[in-house]
Design a protein around this motif. Sequence first.
Motif, mmCIF file in Angstrom:
data_model
loop_
_atom_site.group_PDB
_atom_site.id
_atom_site.type_symbol
_atom_site.label_atom_id
_atom_site.label_comp_id
_atom_site.label_asym_id
_atom_site.label_seq_id
_atom_site.Cartn_x
_atom_site.Cartn_y
_atom_site.Cartn_z
ATOM 1 N N THR A 79 29.846 -9.606 37.330
ATOM 2 C CA THR A 79 29.404 -8.353 36.797
ATOM 3 C C THR A 79 30.114 -7.364 37.660
ATOM 4 N N SER A 80 30.201 -7.422 38.921
ATOM 5 C CA SER A 80 30.814 -6.467 39.886
ATOM 6 C C SER A 80 32.442 -6.274 39.464
ATOM 7 N N LEU A 81 33.089 -7.365 39.419
ATOM 8 C CA LEU A 81 34.577 -7.304 39.224
ATOM 9 C C LEU A 81 34.924 -6.565 37.955
ATOM 10 N N VAL A 82 34.012 -6.633 36.856
ATOM 11 C CA VAL A 82 34.164 -6.234 35.626
ATOM 12 C C VAL A 82 34.103 -4.541 35.809
ATOM 13 N N TRP A 83 32.672 -4.186 36.334
ATOM 14 C CA TRP A 83 32.433 -2.856 36.466
ATOM 15 C C TRP A 83 33.641 -2.133 37.324
ATOM 16 N N TYR A 84 34.225 -2.647 38.469
ATOM 17 C CA TYR A 84 35.171 -2.040 39.263
ATOM 18 C C TYR A 84 36.514 -2.191 38.703
ATOM 19 N N SER A 85 36.834 -3.180 37.773
ATOM 20 C CA SER A 85 38.047 -3.088 36.760
ATOM 21 C C SER A 85 37.900 -1.981 35.727
ATOM 22 N N GLN A 86 36.923 -1.424 35.602
ATOM 23 C CA GLN A 86 36.632 -0.216 34.703
ATOM 24 C C GLN A 86 36.595 0.943 35.340
ATOM 25 N N HIS A 87 36.492 1.020 36.757
ATOM 26 C CA HIS A 87 36.749 2.148 37.471
ATOM 27 C C HIS A 87 37.748 1.848 38.595
ATOM 28 N N LEU A 88 38.938 1.883 38.390
ATOM 29 C CA LEU A 88 40.016 1.511 38.906
ATOM 30 C C LEU A 88 40.470 2.189 40.165
ATOM 31 N N LYS A 89 39.956 3.664 40.349
ATOM 32 C CA LYS A 89 39.993 4.205 41.424
ATOM 33 C C LYS A 89 39.077 3.811 42.636
ATOM 34 N N LYS A 90 38.477 3.303 42.114
ATOM 35 C CA LYS A 90 37.269 2.581 43.195
ATOM 36 C C LYS A 90 37.938 1.290 43.680
ATOM 37 N N LEU A 91 38.351 0.466 42.627
ATOM 38 C CA LEU A 91 39.128 -0.793 42.761
ATOM 39 C C LEU A 91 40.156 -0.693 43.818
ATOM 40 N N ILE A 92 40.908 0.206 43.523
ATOM 41 C CA ILE A 92 42.272 0.453 44.521
ATOM 42 C C ILE A 92 41.711 0.767 45.842
ATOM 43 N N ARG A 93 40.684 1.668 45.980
ATOM 44 C CA ARG A 93 40.103 1.916 47.351
ATOM 45 C C ARG A 93 39.548 0.644 48.132
ATOM 46 N N ILE A 94 39.200 -0.271 47.174
ATOM 47 C CA ILE A 94 38.389 -1.551 47.715
ATOM 48 C C ILE A 94 39.766 -2.344 48.249
ATOM 49 N N TYR A 95 40.810 -2.413 47.331
ATOM 50 C CA TYR A 95 41.866 -3.243 47.676
ATOM 51 C C TYR A 95 42.666 -2.819 48.962
ATOM 52 N N ASN A 96 42.672 -1.492 49.094
ATOM 53 C CA ASN A 96 43.673 -0.694 50.272
ATOM 54 C C ASN A 96 42.886 -1.372 51.422
ATOM 55 N N GLN A 97 41.416 -1.426 51.569
ATOM 56 C CA GLN A 97 40.821 -2.024 52.715
ATOM 57 C C GLN A 97 41.028 -3.225 52.843
ATOM 58 N N VAL A 98 40.887 -4.191 51.713
ATOM 59 C CA VAL A 98 41.058 -5.902 51.667
ATOM 60 C C VAL A 98 42.673 -5.887 52.372
ATOM 61 N N ASP A 99 43.519 -5.047 51.918
ATOM 62 C CA ASP A 99 44.765 -5.485 52.287
ATOM 63 C C ASP A 99 45.069 -5.110 53.751
ATOM 64 N N GLU A 100 44.424 -3.783 54.375
ATOM 65 C CA GLU A 100 44.190 -3.688 55.528
ATOM 66 C C GLU A 100 43.687 -4.654 56.569
ATOM 67 N N GLU A 101 42.563 -5.347 56.079
ATOM 68 C CA GLU A 101 42.192 -6.503 56.686
ATOM 69 C C GLU A 101 42.793 -7.538 56.765
ATOM 70 N N LEU A 102 43.590 -8.024 55.509
ATOM 71 C CA LEU A 102 44.438 -9.123 55.419
ATOM 72 C C LEU A 102 45.567 -9.176 56.490
ATOM 73 N N GLU A 103 46.114 -7.849 56.770
ATOM 74 C CA GLU A 103 47.468 -7.417 57.346
ATOM 75 C C GLU A 103 46.936 -7.570 58.876
ATOM 76 N N ARG A 104 45.727 -7.262 59.065
ATOM 77 C CA ARG A 104 45.197 -7.509 60.536
ATOM 78 C C ARG A 104 45.222 -8.778 61.036
ATOM 79 N N ARG A 105 45.065 -9.846 60.174
ATOM 80 C CA ARG A 105 44.833 -11.106 60.420
ATOM 81 C C ARG A 105 46.089 -11.937 59.919
ATOM 82 N N ALA A 106 47.271 -10.971 59.531
ATOM 83 C CA ALA A 106 48.377 -11.743 59.147
ATOM 84 C C ALA A 106 49.269 -12.493 60.018
ATOM 85 N N GLU A 107 48.773 -12.086 61.332
ATOM 86 C CA GLU A 107 49.869 -12.972 62.559
ATOM 87 C C GLU A 107 49.471 -14.200 62.521
#
Length: 259
Positions: A79-107
């Motif tokens: 349900t949350s995925l559907v809602w955030y997919s309809q509010h892309l600005k918020k979804l991109i903000r989340i994915y920016n944070q996800v990418d930052e955390e994944l990058e931190r662990r990328a080594e």
Amino acid sequence: MRKSFLFFVLAAVFCIACNSRPDYVIDEETMTELLVDVHMSEGLLDVQGRQMTEHKNYGQEVMAAVLLDHGVTRADYDTSLVWYSQHLKKLIRIYNQVDEELERRAESWRYLAENQGSVISSISGNEVDIWALKTSYVMDESRLSHSLRWTASADTCFYPGDTLRWKFHTYKQKGNQSIIASLALLAENKTFSKNEFLAGASVGPISDDSLVVLTVVPESNSAIRGIVLTLNLLKDEESSSLTPALVDSLQLIRIHRNK
């Protein structure tokens, strides 16, 4: 004058209400932590996949463990995925944070299969297909490939104001399951030296045999710095599992604006 002011206030309240997160949607911080673990699990499954092919429910069990660890039900997640997919600005903000955390662990973790090869081709032309990956995917919960995401950086072949059109074919879904998709364009935020949401579109739920077309036209001549594309296969609360679904004929068309 008073009526105009009242209209302005009501319009502002309406806009805030439209963008506020409902109580049944997972908050951004929890959703970020959850998506980080989901992507980590995808990497684990990709590494172990060859040894676990005889265990068909392995991916479902891994996903269930991730949700349990966060105290989230599958219905809440979908349900949350559907809602955030309809509010892309918020979804991109989340994915920016996800990418930052994944990058931190990328080594120590090189696990994201989507990073194995470029998502787009560097091709010039007024209207060209720049999709560089395979053109068909099986969305399979047992392999944790029921949630797909691709990210790409724009190259010198992109011009300000370019239109992006994502096309793919879906087939009629078995049971009560469906697909949602989103396409977002990113622009550079020079103040924070990172990309932020520029424009986007989403579609779904899709449950029939369909040719899906998502077209995004930036409202301004801002330069496109990145692209984010997502596909998610979802089930209703009554279904116990997802049936693998095929998505094929993927194309990503870039169209230059007429000068």
